[in-house]
Design a protein around this motif. Sequence first.
Motif, PDB file in Angstrom:
ATOM      1  N   GLY A 163      -8.594  -4.983  14.344  1.00 52.84           N
ATOM      2  CA  GLY A 163      -9.375  -4.171  13.417  1.00 52.84           C
ATOM      3  C   GLY A 163      -8.510  -3.412  12.432  1.00 52.84           C
ATOM      4  N   GLU A 164      -7.379  -2.909  12.901  1.00 59.17           N
ATOM      5  CA  GLU A 164      -6.466  -2.179  12.008  1.00 59.17           C
ATOM      6  C   GLU A 164      -5.888  -3.115  10.949  1.00 59.17           C
ATOM      7  OE1 GLU A 164      -3.558   0.212  14.136  1.00 59.17           O
ATOM      8  OE2 GLU A 164      -4.855   0.174  15.917  1.00 59.17           O
ATOM      9  N   GLU A 165      -5.547  -4.330  11.360  1.00 55.30           N
ATOM     10  CA  GLU A 165      -4.973  -5.286  10.417  1.00 55.30           C
ATOM     11  C   GLU A 165      -6.005  -5.726   9.381  1.00 55.30           C
ATOM     12  OE1 GLU A 165      -1.620  -6.877  13.569  1.00 55.30           O
ATOM     13  OE2 GLU A 165      -3.408  -8.079  13.201  1.00 55.30           O
ATOM     14  N   VAL A 166      -7.244  -5.925   9.823  1.00 54.84           N
ATOM     15  CA  VAL A 166      -8.309  -6.282   8.892  1.00 54.84           C
ATOM     16  C   VAL A 166      -8.493  -5.190   7.844  1.00 54.84           C
ATOM     17  CG1 VAL A 166     -10.825  -6.480   8.693  1.00 54.84           C
ATOM     18  CG2 VAL A 166      -9.595  -7.880  10.341  1.00 54.84           C
ATOM     19  N   GLU A 167      -8.503  -3.940   8.274  1.00 52.55           N
ATOM     20  CA  GLU A 167      -8.668  -2.828   7.323  1.00 52.55           C
ATOM     21  C   GLU A 167      -7.518  -2.793   6.318  1.00 52.55           C
ATOM     22  OE1 GLU A 167      -9.263   0.878   9.234  1.00 52.55           O
ATOM     23  OE2 GLU A 167     -11.249   0.350  10.008  1.00 52.55           O
ATOM     24  N   ALA A 168      -6.295  -3.024   6.794  1.00 50.79           N
ATOM     25  CA  ALA A 168      -5.143  -3.005   5.894  1.00 50.79           C
ATOM     26  C   ALA A 168      -5.232  -4.139   4.870  1.00 50.79           C
ATOM     27  CB  ALA A 168      -3.844  -3.123   6.695  1.00 50.79           C
ATOM     28  N   LEU A 169      -5.625  -5.322   5.319  1.00 56.19           N
ATOM     29  CA  LEU A 169      -5.747  -6.469   4.411  1.00 56.19           C
ATOM     30  C   LEU A 169      -6.876  -6.260   3.413  1.00 56.19           C
ATOM     31  CD1 LEU A 169      -5.294  -9.297   7.072  1.00 56.19           C
ATOM     32  CD2 LEU A 169      -3.644  -8.658   5.307  1.00 56.19           C
ATOM     33  N   ARG A 170      -7.977  -5.697   3.896  1.00 53.56           N
ATOM     34  CA  ARG A 170      -9.128  -5.444   3.019  1.00 53.56           C
ATOM     35  C   ARG A 170      -8.747  -4.446   1.921  1.00 53.56           C
ATOM     36  NH1 ARG A 170     -12.623  -2.807   6.377  1.00 53.56           N
ATOM     37  NH2 ARG A 170     -13.199  -4.756   7.401  1.00 53.56           N
ATOM     38  N   GLU A 171      -8.073  -3.375   2.308  1.00 52.50           N
ATOM     39  CA  GLU A 171      -7.674  -2.355   1.328  1.00 52.50           C
ATOM     40  C   GLU A 171      -6.676  -2.913   0.315  1.00 52.50           C
ATOM     41  OE1 GLU A 171      -6.210   0.909   3.563  1.00 52.50           O
ATOM     42  OE2 GLU A 171      -8.175   1.442   4.426  1.00 52.50           O
ATOM     43  N   ALA A 172      -5.867  -3.899   0.755  1.00 59.18           N
ATOM     44  CA  ALA A 172      -4.869  -4.480  -0.148  1.00 59.18           C
ATOM     45  C   ALA A 172      -5.458  -5.600  -1.006  1.00 59.18           C
ATOM     46  CB  ALA A 172      -3.698  -5.023   0.667  1.00 59.18           C
TER      47      ALA A 172
END
Length: 478
Positions: A319-328
């Motif tokens: 979930g943390e990685e998805v949020e980081a990718l989404r924000e980028a």
Amino acid sequence: MRFLPVFLDLATGPVVLVGAGEMARAKLRLLLGAGASVRWYVTDGDRDLAGLTEPERSRISFPEGAPLHADLTGAIALLCAGAGDVAAPLAAKARALGVPVNVMDELSHSTFIFPAIVDRGDVVVAIGTGGSSPVVARRLRELIETVVPARIGELAALIGRWRTPIKARIPEFPLRRRFWERVVDGPIGRAVLEGRLTDAETELKTIDDATDYARHSLGRRADGHVSIVGAGPGDPDLLTLKALRALSDADVVFYDELVSPEILDRIRRDAKRVPVGRRVGQPGIGQDAINKLLIETARSGQRAVRLKGGDPFVFGRGGEEVEALREAGVSYSVVPGISAALGAASQFEVPLTYRHEALRITFLTAHKAKDAEAVDWSALTDQKMTVVVYMGMSAAPTIRDGLLAAGRAADTPVGVFARVTRSDAVSAVGTLNDLPALVDEVDGGPALLVIGDVVAHSAPWRQQQLLQLVSTYQMAAE
């Protein structure tokens, strides 16, 4: 090569089927599934069509007359399956008329054989062994099934629909080929394979200059993408088809330390492999650094895989990685994996739920004793709740003490299941009071703790009870 692979157009005429029993019905189902019209000469009089849909039944006819005199006029092919003595003379008749014939398990009477088939709609893969070993062909088909995407036929159909319009816009064949290569290998093809056909159609429609799109593929790679992939608990045969596909497409794979070597062997040979995980008690590069690597790799136009043990969204920080990718603003997808709890449940026959006995499951993690001390154990004392603890080996004494202090019975069945689904998997079962000792028995992790009455239904528990009975009997006999 003795047999030339040929695909028959079943829309151009009927197929004649002669025979009876399950062998004939198996061929009938195959033909109907491919859209054929069938003239069926039933040799035993049993015309039962149970299990077929009405549209399928409408494509079957039962001609009058003896099977030996079957009407082969306009037939695409003749199939004999369970036809008995009539098969050989019928095959000779078909050959004389130039009609392809297959007599099941009789290669000498056949002019063609049936391959093992991987069916993906518009994409069909046929595997043959010259009739010598259907079992080998089936095994090869199973391997191909694991790497051919389920929606590859939809991608072929999409290209088929757009083939003529694109040909008009890009007359030059080499450039047109590059256009389709970019479609297949880039975001449009990926969207189709992920089930987003509408998105793919929309993106194709928005390409204003098809020639420029094709020329771009010469000097710039397709847009990058990150696949967050669950590797499962260790057995490579438990990888999903999507996971295998991602590993075979990856340019770079960032993997956890606990991903088994057998699974790493499924990565494309020329892909770069980067270990980024950590074991308990050992430092890693940190989640922020991992996120940065994923983003940078995708922005460079590469296809990255973040390979995690178990499932990415079960204590995997997916979930943390998805949020980081989404924000980028980076393209990403998530491929689920079999979590360790489910791997342990199937391998050691631990039913995590059980009617009337275990109605709820709680998953938690406890890397260290301080993690276990922070848990509200009073919420986990319900006898009808199964508690599954990930990464809880070092905190086993604190977990036991917390549950006992909160009121969970000391004789609650518990199991420690280590290295689940791997060749060195092992278990230790007993009661909650003995949990730390059970952890010592399995001699190293990764391990899962299962606490609850369901453990008493497991295979290790039954085996332990049997051994105790035998020991008691032997002592009494002495």
